[in-house]
Design a protein around this motif. Sequence first.
Motif, PDB file in Angstrom:
ATOM      1  N   GLU A 126     -13.805  16.528  -8.619  1.00  0.00           N
ATOM      2  CA  GLU A 126     -14.975  17.110  -9.283  1.00  0.00           C
ATOM      3  C   GLU A 126     -15.689  18.110  -8.390  1.00  0.00           C
ATOM      4  OE1 GLU A 126     -15.846  16.793 -12.413  1.00  0.00           O
ATOM      5  OE2 GLU A 126     -14.074  15.544 -12.715  1.00  0.00           O
ATOM      6  N   THR A 127     -15.429  18.048  -7.081  1.00  0.00           N
ATOM      7  CA  THR A 127     -16.087  18.966  -6.146  1.00  0.00           C
ATOM      8  C   THR A 127     -15.462  20.355  -6.158  1.00  0.00           C
ATOM      9  OG1 THR A 127     -14.641  18.133  -4.402  1.00  0.00           O
ATOM     10  CG2 THR A 127     -16.832  17.133  -4.584  1.00  0.00           C
ATOM     11  N   ILE A 128     -14.370  20.522  -6.907  1.00  0.00           N
ATOM     12  CA  ILE A 128     -13.691  21.825  -6.954  1.00  0.00           C
ATOM     13  C   ILE A 128     -14.045  22.545  -8.247  1.00  0.00           C
ATOM     14  CG2 ILE A 128     -11.477  23.028  -6.902  1.00  0.00           C
ATOM     15  CD1 ILE A 128     -10.307  20.523  -5.549  1.00  0.00           C
ATOM     16  N   ARG A 129     -14.622  23.731  -8.132  1.00  0.00           N
ATOM     17  CA  ARG A 129     -14.900  24.566  -9.305  1.00  0.00           C
ATOM     18  C   ARG A 129     -13.666  25.434  -9.577  1.00  0.00           C
ATOM     19  NH1 ARG A 129     -20.006  27.846  -8.046  1.00  0.00           N
ATOM     20  NH2 ARG A 129     -19.521  27.419  -5.876  1.00  0.00           N
ATOM     21  N   GLN A 130     -13.142  25.310 -10.786  1.00  0.00           N
ATOM     22  CA  GLN A 130     -11.899  25.993 -11.130  1.00  0.00           C
ATOM     23  C   GLN A 130     -12.155  27.182 -12.053  1.00  0.00           C
ATOM     24  OE1 GLN A 130      -8.701  23.094 -12.247  1.00  0.00           O
ATOM     25  NE2 GLN A 130     -10.302  21.565 -11.897  1.00  0.00           N
ATOM     26  N   ALA A 131     -11.298  28.177 -11.946  1.00  0.00           N
ATOM     27  CA  ALA A 131     -11.388  29.348 -12.819  1.00  0.00           C
ATOM     28  C   ALA A 131     -10.010  29.963 -12.971  1.00  0.00           C
ATOM     29  CB  ALA A 131     -12.362  30.377 -12.251  1.00  0.00           C
ATOM     30  N   VAL A 132      -9.785  30.629 -14.093  1.00  0.00           N
ATOM     31  CA  VAL A 132      -8.542  31.353 -14.298  1.00  0.00           C
ATOM     32  C   VAL A 132      -8.873  32.799 -14.644  1.00  0.00           C
ATOM     33  CG1 VAL A 132      -8.393  30.684 -16.749  1.00  0.00           C
ATOM     34  CG2 VAL A 132      -6.329  31.417 -15.541  1.00  0.00           C
ATOM     35  N   CYS A 133      -8.114  33.725 -14.060  1.00  0.00           N
ATOM     36  CA  CYS A 133      -8.269  35.155 -14.336  1.00  0.00           C
ATOM     37  C   CYS A 133      -7.007  35.639 -15.048  1.00  0.00           C
ATOM     38  CB  CYS A 133      -8.443  35.936 -13.036  1.00  0.00           C
ATOM     39  SG  CYS A 133      -9.911  35.527 -12.093  1.00  0.00           S
ATOM     40  N   PHE A 134      -7.178  36.136 -16.259  1.00  0.00           N
ATOM     41  CA  PHE A 134      -6.043  36.703 -16.984  1.00  0.00           C
ATOM     42  C   PHE A 134      -5.852  38.143 -16.530  1.00  0.00           C
ATOM     43  CE2 PHE A 134      -7.226  33.200 -19.787  1.00  0.00           C
ATOM     44  CZ  PHE A 134      -5.980  32.594 -19.922  1.00  0.00           C
ATOM     45  N   ALA A 149     -12.741  15.592   0.828  1.00  0.00           N
ATOM     46  CA  ALA A 149     -13.664  14.590   1.388  1.00  0.00           C
ATOM     47  C   ALA A 149     -15.101  14.858   0.975  1.00  0.00           C
ATOM     48  CB  ALA A 149     -13.531  14.556   2.908  1.00  0.00           C
ATOM     49  N   GLY A 150     -15.314  15.240  -0.270  1.00  0.00           N
ATOM     50  CA  GLY A 150     -16.663  15.396  -0.787  1.00  0.00           C
ATOM     51  C   GLY A 150     -17.258  16.779  -0.630  1.00  0.00           C
ATOM     52  N   ALA A 151     -16.574  17.678   0.062  1.00  0.00           N
ATOM     53  CA  ALA A 151     -17.083  19.040   0.228  1.00  0.00           C
ATOM     54  C   ALA A 151     -16.858  19.842  -1.056  1.00  0.00           C
ATOM     55  CB  ALA A 151     -16.378  19.717   1.402  1.00  0.00           C
ATOM     56  N   GLN A 152     -17.551  20.961  -1.168  1.00  0.00           N
ATOM     57  CA  GLN A 152     -17.412  21.828  -2.328  1.00  0.00           C
ATOM     58  C   GLN A 152     -16.279  22.830  -2.113  1.00  0.00           C
ATOM     59  OE1 GLN A 152     -19.573  21.491  -5.154  1.00  0.00           O
ATOM     60  NE2 GLN A 152     -19.977  19.612  -4.015  1.00  0.00           N
ATOM     61  N   GLY A 153     -15.583  23.183  -3.166  1.00  0.00           N
ATOM     62  CA  GLY A 153     -14.507  24.147  -3.069  1.00  0.00           C
ATOM     63  C   GLY A 153     -14.356  24.940  -4.353  1.00  0.00           C
ATOM     64  N   ILE A 154     -13.657  26.052  -4.271  1.00  0.00           N
ATOM     65  CA  ILE A 154     -13.411  26.912  -5.438  1.00  0.00           C
ATOM     66  C   ILE A 154     -11.912  27.204  -5.521  1.00  0.00           C
ATOM     67  CG2 ILE A 154     -13.734  29.231  -6.386  1.00  0.00           C
ATOM     68  CD1 ILE A 154     -16.586  29.157  -5.377  1.00  0.00           C
ATOM     69  N   ALA A 155     -11.353  27.067  -6.714  1.00  0.00           N
ATOM     70  CA  ALA A 155      -9.943  27.361  -6.956  1.00  0.00           C
ATOM     71  C   ALA A 155      -9.845  28.405  -8.062  1.00  0.00           C
ATOM     72  CB  ALA A 155      -9.197  26.097  -7.356  1.00  0.00           C
TER      73      ALA A 155
END
Length: 417
Positions: free
Chosen positions: A218-226, A339-345
Motif C-alpha cells: 500500500e506504500t507504493i503509488r502506482q501509475a501507468v502511462c500510455f 519496509a513501510g517507506a513510500q515509493g512510486i512505480a
Amino acid sequence: MSFEKLRIIEPILKALKNEGYTQPTPIQEQSIPVILQRRDLFGCAQTGTGKTAAFAIPVLQLLHEQKQPEKQKKTIKALVLTPTRELAIQIQESFEAYGKFTGLNQLVIFGGVSQYAQVNALRNGVDILVATPGRLLDLMEQRYVNLNDIKLLVLDEADRMLDMGFVHDVKKIIARTPKQRQTLFFSATMAPAIRKLANTILINPAQVEVTPVATTAETIRQAVCFVEKKDKPALLLHLLTNTDIPMALVFTRTKHGANKVAAALNGRGVAAEAIHGNKSQQARQKALNQFRSKQIKVLVATDIAARGIDIDELSHVINYELPNVPETYVHRIGRTGRAGAQGIAVSFCDGEEKEFLRDIQKLITREIPVRADHPFHNDKANSGVRQPAKTPQIAGKAPGRSSWSNKRRPKRHKTIQ
C-alpha cells in the motif's frame, strides 16, 4: 513487538542495535519463533518484507547454541541457496552484520568469477555457506564442498529458482545433505509448482504467509502511462529531467534493451548503468555501488539481475517495458516502498502491451491509475484497457505536490530486511 520479546540472544541483539534495528517485520515476528523451535517452515511473503532476517537471525542463534570447540576445524552447518549473485551477496552481508558478535563465520560463493578465493576460504572452514546452485554444484563435484554436517538448509526465492531453471541443480544439492536436517523454504508466491517442490523437501512444516499472494504494498503509488513504443525513450528522459526523481530503477525485458536504454540516457546527460546476466560480477557490483552511493541516477536492469537489489532510499521504479508474467510486476515494484517507506512505480504501456497490463491488473485485483499529464500520452494505446472511473491522479497525491515525486514520511521504526 520487539526483538527482545522474540527471545533473541544477547550477541545478536547487540548486533541488531548496532545496525539501528528495533522492531521486527511481520514475517520475522512469525517465522523466528517457529525456526527456533527447530521446525521446518514454508514462508510466503512479498518482496521487501524482510525475509532475509526472518531466517538469518534464528539460523545464527541455533548455530551459536551448538558451536564447535574453537580448536576444531569449522564445517558447514548451514547452507542457504539463492538464485542470483546479487541476492547471495546481500544475504551473506546480512549474516555478517547480525552475527558479528557470535563468532560464526560465513562465505558466499557464486559463478562468474574465479573460484580460487572461494576454494581457499572453504579450506579454512566455514559455518554458514550462501551459494548460487550452479557454482555450488560445480565445487561439490570438484570435492571442495562437503555437506555431510548440514543442520540447516534454507531455500530463498524458491519461485525465482524455478523460473530460472535451477530446480534440477537444487534437487541434486538437497540429495547430498543429511536427511536429519531443518529446512526453511521461502518464496514470494505459492504457485502449484512451488507447493509441489516444498512438499518433497519439508517435513510437517509450519506455514507463514503475511500478505495475500501477488499483492502490492500500500506504500507504493502506482501509475501507468500510455505511450507509443517509439516515444518511450523520450518519455523516460522527460520524467527523469523534468520531475523530482532522485534515483530510479528502470526495468526492461531484455539484456539488449537494458544496454540500449542506459546508453541513450548517458547520451542525453543522465548518468546510468545497465545490469544484467551478461555483465561480469565486477561490473555488476560496481554499478550497484555507484547506484547506492548516488554516483549514477539510474540503474537499468533485467528481472533476473534485479533480484537482491535492496536500497532503502530507492524512490522510483519505472517499468520501461511491462513484464509478460504478471507476478514479475509485483516483484519489480517491490524494489521501492520497502519496509513501510513510500515509493512510486510508473509503468509505460504501448499498444502491444495492453494484454500484459490487463493480466497484471487481474492479478493484483486493482486498476492502475492512468497518468496523462505528459507530452507523449497516446489514447490509442489506452483503448481496450479497463481503467478506474477517475484516473487523472495517483491515489494518495497530496494537494499541490507533483505526484511524480516522492516526499517520504519519516519512519516510526527502522525495520530490518
